[in-house]
Scaffold this motif. Structure first.
Motif, PDB file in Angstrom:
ATOM      1  N   GLY A  70      12.895   1.435   0.402  1.00 49.62           N
ATOM      2  CA  GLY A  70      13.137   2.844   0.695  1.00 49.62           C
ATOM      3  C   GLY A  70      12.209   3.398   1.768  1.00 49.62           C
ATOM      4  N   LYS A  71      11.683   2.510   2.594  1.00 45.25           N
ATOM      5  CA  LYS A  71      10.753   2.926   3.652  1.00 45.25           C
ATOM      6  C   LYS A  71      11.376   2.682   5.026  1.00 45.25           C
ATOM      7  CE  LYS A  71       7.450   3.315   0.511  1.00 45.25           C
ATOM      8  NZ  LYS A  71       6.931   4.632   0.086  1.00 45.25           N
ATOM      9  N   SER A  72      10.664   3.094   6.055  1.00 47.27           N
ATOM     10  CA  SER A  72      11.196   2.965   7.408  1.00 47.27           C
ATOM     11  C   SER A  72      10.369   2.018   8.271  1.00 47.27           C
ATOM     12  CB  SER A  72      11.199   4.328   8.114  1.00 47.27           C
ATOM     13  OG  SER A  72      11.733   5.304   7.279  1.00 47.27           O
ATOM     14  N   MET A  73      11.030   1.527   9.305  1.00 49.92           N
ATOM     15  CA  MET A  73      10.327   0.724  10.308  1.00 49.92           C
ATOM     16  C   MET A  73      10.831   1.126  11.689  1.00 49.92           C
ATOM     17  SD  MET A  73      10.226  -3.428  10.728  1.00 49.92           S
ATOM     18  CE  MET A  73      10.920  -3.963  12.290  1.00 49.92           C
TER      19      MET A  73
ATOM     20  N   ILE B   7       0.827  -1.213   0.000  1.00 53.37           N
ATOM     21  CA  ILE B   7       0.000   0.000   0.000  1.00 53.37           C
ATOM     22  C   ILE B   7       0.863   1.267   0.000  1.00 53.37           C
ATOM     23  CG2 ILE B   7      -1.894  -1.188   1.180  1.00 53.37           C
ATOM     24  CD1 ILE B   7      -1.135   0.447   3.698  1.00 53.37           C
ATOM     25  N   ASP B   8       2.194   1.077  -0.162  1.00 53.80           N
ATOM     26  CA  ASP B   8       3.113   2.210  -0.254  1.00 53.80           C
ATOM     27  C   ASP B   8       3.097   3.055   1.021  1.00 53.80           C
ATOM     28  OD1 ASP B   8       5.079   3.509  -1.681  1.00 53.80           O
ATOM     29  OD2 ASP B   8       3.698   5.001  -2.496  1.00 53.80           O
ATOM     30  N   ALA B   9       3.017   2.399   2.173  1.00 55.48           N
ATOM     31  CA  ALA B   9       3.064   3.125   3.450  1.00 55.48           C
ATOM     32  C   ALA B   9       4.494   3.600   3.700  1.00 55.48           C
ATOM     33  CB  ALA B   9       2.603   2.228   4.592  1.00 55.48           C
ATOM     34  N   ASP B  10       4.627   4.761   4.317  1.00 59.67           N
ATOM     35  CA  ASP B  10       5.956   5.321   4.575  1.00 59.67           C
ATOM     36  C   ASP B  10       6.631   4.637   5.748  1.00 59.67           C
ATOM     37  OD1 ASP B  10       5.474   7.523   2.696  1.00 59.67           O
ATOM     38  OD2 ASP B  10       3.989   8.118   4.198  1.00 59.67           O
ATOM     39  N   LEU B  11       5.798   4.162   6.671  1.00 57.90           N
ATOM     40  CA  LEU B  11       6.342   3.687   7.941  1.00 57.90           C
ATOM     41  C   LEU B  11       5.587   2.461   8.430  1.00 57.90           C
ATOM     42  CD1 LEU B  11       8.158   4.262  10.490  1.00 57.90           C
ATOM     43  CD2 LEU B  11       6.276   5.695  11.329  1.00 57.90           C
ATOM     44  N   LEU B  12       6.361   1.512   8.948  1.00 61.87           N
ATOM     45  CA  LEU B  12       5.805   0.350   9.652  1.00 61.87           C
ATOM     46  C   LEU B  12       6.227   0.455  11.117  1.00 61.87           C
ATOM     47  CD1 LEU B  12       4.628  -2.539   9.977  1.00 61.87           C
ATOM     48  CD2 LEU B  12       6.780  -3.425   9.039  1.00 61.87           C
ATOM     49  N   ILE B  13       5.253   0.506  12.001  1.00 60.43           N
ATOM     50  CA  ILE B  13       5.563   0.501  13.432  1.00 60.43           C
ATOM     51  C   ILE B  13       5.258  -0.883  13.981  1.00 60.43           C
ATOM     52  CG2 ILE B  13       4.940   1.378  15.719  1.00 60.43           C
ATOM     53  CD1 ILE B  13       4.442   4.079  14.511  1.00 60.43           C
ATOM     54  N   MET B  14       6.287  -1.530  14.522  1.00 62.32           N
ATOM     55  CA  MET B  14       6.122  -2.879  15.034  1.00 62.32           C
ATOM     56  C   MET B  14       6.230  -2.856  16.546  1.00 62.32           C
ATOM     57  SD  MET B  14       8.020  -6.239  13.634  1.00 62.32           S
ATOM     58  CE  MET B  14       7.493  -6.028  11.958  1.00 62.32           C
ATOM     59  N   LEU B  15       5.144  -3.226  17.204  1.00 61.34           N
ATOM     60  CA  LEU B  15       5.141  -3.231  18.668  1.00 61.34           C
ATOM     61  C   LEU B  15       5.367  -4.649  19.168  1.00 61.34           C
ATOM     62  CD1 LEU B  15       2.178  -0.804  19.459  1.00 61.34           C
ATOM     63  CD2 LEU B  15       4.626  -0.297  19.275  1.00 61.34           C
ATOM     64  N   SER B  16       6.321  -4.780  20.088  1.00 64.02           N
ATOM     65  CA  SER B  16       6.646  -6.102  20.632  1.00 64.02           C
ATOM     66  C   SER B  16       6.761  -6.024  22.149  1.00 64.02           C
ATOM     67  CB  SER B  16       7.938  -6.604  19.983  1.00 64.02           C
ATOM     68  OG  SER B  16       8.223  -7.909  20.424  1.00 64.02           O
ATOM     69  N   ASP B  17       7.317  -7.059  22.745  1.00 67.39           N
ATOM     70  CA  ASP B  17       7.432  -7.101  24.209  1.00 67.39           C
ATOM     71  C   ASP B  17       8.820  -6.667  24.663  1.00 67.39           C
ATOM     72  OD1 ASP B  17       8.901  -9.207  23.253  1.00 67.39           O
ATOM     73  OD2 ASP B  17       8.175 -10.648  24.722  1.00 67.39           O
ATOM     74  N   ILE B  18       9.521  -5.978  23.761  1.00 67.23           N
ATOM     75  CA  ILE B  18      10.915  -5.615  24.049  1.00 67.23           C
ATOM     76  C   ILE B  18      11.135  -4.194  23.518  1.00 67.23           C
ATOM     77  CG2 ILE B  18      11.854  -6.537  21.876  1.00 67.23           C
ATOM     78  CD1 ILE B  18      13.606  -7.764  24.781  1.00 67.23           C
ATOM     79  N   ASP B  19      12.093  -3.466  24.116  1.00 69.32           N
ATOM     80  CA  ASP B  19      12.243  -2.040  23.810  1.00 69.32           C
ATOM     81  C   ASP B  19      12.739  -1.750  22.396  1.00 69.32           C
ATOM     82  OD1 ASP B  19      11.310  -1.277  26.258  1.00 69.32           O
ATOM     83  OD2 ASP B  19      13.290  -1.154  27.175  1.00 69.32           O
ATOM     84  N   GLY B  20      13.262  -2.763  21.739  1.00 70.04           N
ATOM     85  CA  GLY B  20      13.784  -2.554  20.384  1.00 70.04           C
ATOM     86  C   GLY B  20      14.727  -3.685  20.048  1.00 70.04           C
ATOM     87  N   PHE B  21      15.572  -3.437  19.053  1.00 67.49           N
ATOM     88  CA  PHE B  21      16.550  -4.450  18.655  1.00 67.49           C
ATOM     89  C   PHE B  21      17.864  -4.199  19.390  1.00 67.49           C
ATOM     90  CE2 PHE B  21      19.985  -5.862  15.729  1.00 67.49           C
ATOM     91  CZ  PHE B  21      19.754  -7.216  15.854  1.00 67.49           C
ATOM     92  N   PHE B  22      18.339  -5.233  20.054  1.00 71.00           N
ATOM     93  CA  PHE B  22      19.593  -5.155  20.794  1.00 71.00           C
ATOM     94  C   PHE B  22      20.691  -5.869  20.009  1.00 71.00           C
ATOM     95  CE2 PHE B  22      18.258  -3.675  25.100  1.00 71.00           C
ATOM     96  CZ  PHE B  22      16.889  -3.637  24.888  1.00 71.00           C
ATOM     97  N   ASP B  23      21.948  -5.591  20.357  1.00 72.87           N
ATOM     98  CA  ASP B  23      23.057  -6.239  19.643  1.00 72.87           C
ATOM     99  C   ASP B  23      23.112  -7.739  19.912  1.00 72.87           C
ATOM    100  OD1 ASP B  23      23.822  -5.891  22.253  1.00 72.87           O
ATOM    101  OD2 ASP B  23      25.891  -5.335  21.792  1.00 72.87           O
TER     102      ASP B  23
END
Ligand code: ADP
Length: 257
Positions: free
Chosen positions: A229-232, A161-177
């Motif tokens: 070329g989009k963001s998440m 649908i050519d969305a600019d942004l995907l927001i993914m909500l999970s049980d963790i604050d984000g991606f860790f190393d």
């Protein structure tokens, strides 16, 4: 108008005992309705059908057989949509259910038809709520083949649908190393602009009991967005109103851009 896809995981929608987390769902519905009122076009990709089904049926663990899982998913999906319907209605927000199979990727006519449906729903200020059609799609449930988890599905929907942004909500604050549940010294990555083999090495393990994908499928989703070329943004869905802050540019979670 700005287009946005929000994906919520089982861990956001249910308590560890499998019961629905009605506070979180309510906050999610409040937040997304607010965004539509601001003129944004919003699609919700919601997991949780199996988790909700298990809770409703009083079953502790995901059954091993696929048909049993599909039966649980059929029960859970209906319950989940009923709750969404009720909670969104409080905020005057209309919703529409879209259950997808891999056909939308494989067949151009299916792809076009789904796209048309999204376009029309969004034009009507309806929030489409998307899930994989568990009853016919076995890929999701044994996750051996192709895509088939809602993380990658949400990226496919977003790019379709050519969305600019995907927001993914999970049980963790984000991606860790590395997996912060295993390593106390794991460090949150606030921004990532390139994903390679080394990035994937940090995404060990499969995640929670009721969730499916773990971090690997989230990285694959992020990769799809970056390639288009989009963001998440991957962020903690404990309080789904975090979406307001994320859209204001608060540096919470991990931005893939
Ligand atoms: P959801 O149900 O929200 O889709 P999952 O349980 O499938 O969530 O995936 C999130 C989980 O992935 C985290 O709770 C964590 O246990 C695991 N994980 C593995 N590697 C990482 C990492 N590098 N950074 C963050 N989480 C990780």
């Amino acid at each position: 108008s700005e287009r946005l896809v929000v994906k919520v995981g089982t861990s956001t929608l249910t308590h560890p005992n499998g019961k629905l987390n009605l506070q979180a769902i309510d906050q999610l519905c409040y937040t997304l309705s607010g965004l539509v009122n601001e003129g944004k076009q919003v699609v919700l990709v919601s997991s949780g059908a199996i988790g909700v089904g298990l809770g409703l049926m009083g079953i502790d663990e995901r059954p091993s057989s696929i048909p049993q899982q599909q039966a649980i998913a059929a029960v859970g999906q209906t319950q989940l949509m009923t709750v969404y319907q009720q909670r969104f209605a409080i905020y005057g927000q209309k919703i529409g259910q879209i259950l997808l199979t891999h056909d939308v990727v494989d067949y151009p006519i299916s792809h076009q038809n789904v796209l048309n449906t999204f376009e029309n729903l969004l034009q009507l200020n309806v929030i489409p709520i998307v899930n994989e059609n568990d009853t016919v799609a076995v890929d999701e449930l044994d996750h051996h083949t192709k895509f088939g988890d809602n993380d990658q599905l949400s990226a496919i929907v977003a790019t379709t649908i050519d969305a600019d942004l995907l927001i993914m909500l999970s049980d963790i604050d984000g991606f860790f190393d590395k997996n912060p549940r295993k390593f106390a010294d794991a460090v949150l990555k606030s921004k990532i602009n390139h994903i390679d083999e080394q990035t994937f090495e940090g995404a060990g393990g499969q995640g929670t009991k009721l969730g499916t994908g773990g971090m690997t499928t989230k990285l694959k989703a992020a990769q799809k967005m970056l390639n288009a070329g989009k963001s998440m943004i991957l962020a903690n869905g404990e309080n789904p109103s975090i979406i307001f802050k994320l859209l204001q540019g608060d540096p919470l979670g991990t931005l893939f851009q």
